[in-house]
Design an enzyme around this catalytic site. Sequence first.
Site, PDB file in Angstrom:
ATOM      1  N   ILE A 108     -23.984 -14.383  -6.266  1.00  0.00           N
ATOM      2  CA  ILE A 108     -23.927 -12.914  -6.163  1.00  0.00           C
ATOM      3  C   ILE A 108     -24.847 -12.292  -7.217  1.00  0.00           C
ATOM      4  CG2 ILE A 108     -22.433 -10.896  -6.201  1.00  0.00           C
ATOM      5  CD1 ILE A 108     -20.065 -12.948  -5.700  1.00  0.00           C
ATOM      6  N   LYS A 109     -25.786 -11.497  -6.726  1.00  0.00           N
ATOM      7  CA  LYS A 109     -26.778 -10.890  -7.615  1.00  0.00           C
ATOM      8  C   LYS A 109     -26.339  -9.481  -7.968  1.00  0.00           C
ATOM      9  CE  LYS A 109     -31.822 -11.102  -7.674  1.00  0.00           C
ATOM     10  NZ  LYS A 109     -32.993 -11.147  -6.782  1.00  0.00           N
ATOM     11  N   LEU A 110     -26.324  -9.203  -9.278  1.00  0.00           N
ATOM     12  CA  LEU A 110     -25.805  -7.921  -9.770  1.00  0.00           C
ATOM     13  C   LEU A 110     -26.819  -7.296 -10.721  1.00  0.00           C
ATOM     14  CD1 LEU A 110     -22.552  -9.749 -10.649  1.00  0.00           C
ATOM     15  CD2 LEU A 110     -22.542  -7.817  -9.054  1.00  0.00           C
TER      16      LEU A 110
ATOM     17  N   THR B  10     -33.099 -13.489  -3.027  1.00  0.00           N
ATOM     18  CA  THR B  10     -33.459 -12.343  -2.187  1.00  0.00           C
ATOM     19  C   THR B  10     -33.122 -11.079  -2.970  1.00  0.00           C
ATOM     20  OG1 THR B  10     -31.287 -12.116  -1.130  1.00  0.00           O
ATOM     21  CG2 THR B  10     -32.827 -13.650  -0.104  1.00  0.00           C
TER      22      THR B  10
END
Length: 217
Positions: free
Chosen positions: A82-84, A27
């Site tokens: 966790i998207k960074l 997402t």
Amino acid sequence: MKFFVDTANVSEIRELNDLGLIDGVTTNPSLILKSGRDITEVTAEICSIVEGPVSAEVTATDFETMMREGRTLAKIADNICIKLPLTLDGLKACRALTGDGFKTNVTLCFSANQALLAAKAGATFISPFIGRLDDIAIDGMDLIREIRQIYDNYDFRTEILAASIRTVNHVKEAALIGADVATVPAATIKALVKHPLTDKGLDQFLADWAKTGQTIG
Ligand code: E4P
């Protein structure tokens, strides 16, 4: 090659998961906006449907707030990734969160050097955006090729997650190059099954079968 579906639409995710076609979900803030739902609520529901990694993106741009947001997102479920963003603070947060045992996905990658930095920061996944490079007349697939070679040269364990995929040919090309994962919109995943000769052949078999007057079982 693993398939992730690139959406925050729960019915699309449920349908593809029931078909056994997906290994995870990605997402981003734009997809959360499109879903019209609260990020925590929709992400928790997605995590309850899919066993594999579900990428949820931080929205802060400074290290400290990224860390806080990342830890908050990780509390939603065990399969959160966790998207960074690919910035210096994002890479610093990637190293720290990976060190804490969380899965990480470094996003918005548009160059091989950026991918090299993400691997050195210990990212679980690097997300090179193919379609957005194609949009500015740069062959996005060349980037996948370069990253594959660099990661293989140094045995980096970061997985190449081909993102911003727009066509079935993108999926095929990324698979030929050896991307570990493709994150693909639901409609494009379903389009992979289509071939006119399959439809034509099936119609013929069904017509001939009807003429036999037989049934199975
Ligand atoms: C990847 O993680 C992104 O969510 C996505 O693939 C971006 O795709 P787009 O360029 O079609 O928005």
